[in-house]
Write a protein that holds these residues in place. Structure first.
Motif, PDB file in Angstrom:
ATOM      1  N   PHE A  76      -7.066  21.389  23.710  1.00 55.32           N
ATOM      2  CA  PHE A  76      -7.744  22.339  24.593  1.00 55.32           C
ATOM      3  C   PHE A  76      -8.250  23.519  23.772  1.00 55.32           C
ATOM      4  O   PHE A  76      -7.747  23.782  22.679  1.00 55.32           O
ATOM      5  CB  PHE A  76      -6.767  22.913  25.628  1.00 55.32           C
ATOM      6  CG  PHE A  76      -6.072  21.900  26.484  1.00 55.32           C
ATOM      7  CD1 PHE A  76      -4.693  21.738  26.391  1.00 55.32           C
ATOM      8  CD2 PHE A  76      -6.756  21.129  27.389  1.00 55.32           C
ATOM      9  CE1 PHE A  76      -4.025  20.820  27.177  1.00 55.32           C
ATOM     10  CE2 PHE A  76      -6.103  20.209  28.187  1.00 55.32           C
ATOM     11  CZ  PHE A  76      -4.729  20.053  28.078  1.00 55.32           C
ATOM     12  N   SER A  77      -9.173  24.251  24.355  1.00 50.10           N
ATOM     13  CA  SER A  77      -9.532  25.523  23.739  1.00 50.10           C
ATOM     14  C   SER A  77      -8.339  26.465  23.900  1.00 50.10           C
ATOM     15  O   SER A  77      -7.547  26.307  24.849  1.00 50.10           O
ATOM     16  CB  SER A  77     -10.755  26.119  24.427  1.00 50.10           C
ATOM     17  OG  SER A  77     -10.423  26.574  25.724  1.00 50.10           O
ATOM     18  N   PRO A  78      -8.135  27.431  23.012  1.00 47.11           N
ATOM     19  CA  PRO A  78      -7.004  28.353  23.145  1.00 47.11           C
ATOM     20  C   PRO A  78      -6.974  29.053  24.503  1.00 47.11           C
ATOM     21  O   PRO A  78      -5.892  29.267  25.067  1.00 47.11           O
ATOM     22  CB  PRO A  78      -7.223  29.334  21.995  1.00 47.11           C
ATOM     23  CG  PRO A  78      -7.937  28.529  20.961  1.00 47.11           C
ATOM     24  CD  PRO A  78      -8.867  27.641  21.748  1.00 47.11           C
ATOM     25  N   THR A  79      -8.131  29.407  25.009  1.00 47.00           N
ATOM     26  CA  THR A  79      -8.174  30.089  26.311  1.00 47.00           C
ATOM     27  C   THR A  79      -7.658  29.168  27.403  1.00 47.00           C
ATOM     28  O   THR A  79      -6.859  29.577  28.255  1.00 47.00           O
ATOM     29  CB  THR A  79      -9.602  30.536  26.651  1.00 47.00           C
ATOM     30  OG1 THR A  79     -10.047  31.452  25.654  1.00 47.00           O
ATOM     31  CG2 THR A  79      -9.652  31.197  28.014  1.00 47.00           C
ATOM     32  N   THR A  80      -8.074  27.929  27.402  1.00 46.77           N
ATOM     33  CA  THR A  80      -7.622  26.966  28.394  1.00 46.77           C
ATOM     34  C   THR A  80      -6.135  26.678  28.229  1.00 46.77           C
ATOM     35  O   THR A  80      -5.382  26.668  29.205  1.00 46.77           O
ATOM     36  CB  THR A  80      -8.419  25.663  28.276  1.00 46.77           C
ATOM     37  OG1 THR A  80      -9.804  25.932  28.523  1.00 46.77           O
ATOM     38  CG2 THR A  80      -7.919  24.628  29.253  1.00 46.77           C
ATOM     39  N   PHE A  81      -5.702  26.457  27.006  1.00 50.58           N
ATOM     40  CA  PHE A  81      -4.302  26.161  26.731  1.00 50.58           C
ATOM     41  C   PHE A  81      -3.400  27.257  27.276  1.00 50.58           C
ATOM     42  O   PHE A  81      -2.349  26.978  27.849  1.00 50.58           O
ATOM     43  CB  PHE A  81      -4.117  25.999  25.219  1.00 50.58           C
ATOM     44  CG  PHE A  81      -2.728  25.648  24.803  1.00 50.58           C
ATOM     45  CD1 PHE A  81      -1.836  26.630  24.377  1.00 50.58           C
ATOM     46  CD2 PHE A  81      -2.298  24.329  24.816  1.00 50.58           C
ATOM     47  CE1 PHE A  81      -0.547  26.303  23.975  1.00 50.58           C
ATOM     48  CE2 PHE A  81      -1.011  23.987  24.415  1.00 50.58           C
ATOM     49  CZ  PHE A  81      -0.139  24.980  24.002  1.00 50.58           C
TER      50      PHE A  81
END
Length: 132
Positions: A26-31
């Protein structure tokens, strides 16, 4: 395609330790917005939640049998979930899976989720074998 990749499993003697890691694509923001969990499944048994952690804060859940021995943690900057397992017992022998529970865009997963059905993303698992 979203991927969760576990590592760190192996064979140890009772009383030993293992450190499981799960790397997410995932992107860090999503994670950072997802609840995460470690589940395990032994032959002939249902998959069970071992430890889970919410998106924000430090609220965690542990199944009774691992309380005080296992520690779940997440590093949102590195998209990584970790399960530190100490004082391992033969009953801990199982395939261990990393899982992620998604939420609507812009929101955060802040409630504990213990059912495997609540998690939409899964890794392929890593085997943990503890001998007596």
């Amino acid at each position: 395609q979203v991927q969760l990749v576990e590592s760190g499993g192996g064979s140890v003697q009772a009383g030993g330790s293992l450190r499981l890691s799960c790397a997410a694509s995932f992107s860090p923001t999503t994670f950072s917005r997802y609840c995460l969990g470690w589940f395990r499944q032994a032959p002939g048994k249902q998959r069970e939640a071992v430890a889970t952690i919410i998106a924000r804060g430090s609220h965690t859940y542990y199944t009774d049998s691992v309380q005080g021995r296992f520690t779940i943690s997440r590093d949102n900057a590195k998209n990584t979930l970790v399960l530190q397992m100490n004082s391992l017992k033969p009953d801990d022998t199982a395939m261990y899976y990393c899982a992620a529970r998604s939420v609507f865009v812009g929101s955060y997963c802040d409630s504990v989720a213990l059912s495997a059905d609540e998690y939409g993303y899964w890794g392929q698992g890593t085997q943990v074998t503890v001998s007596s």
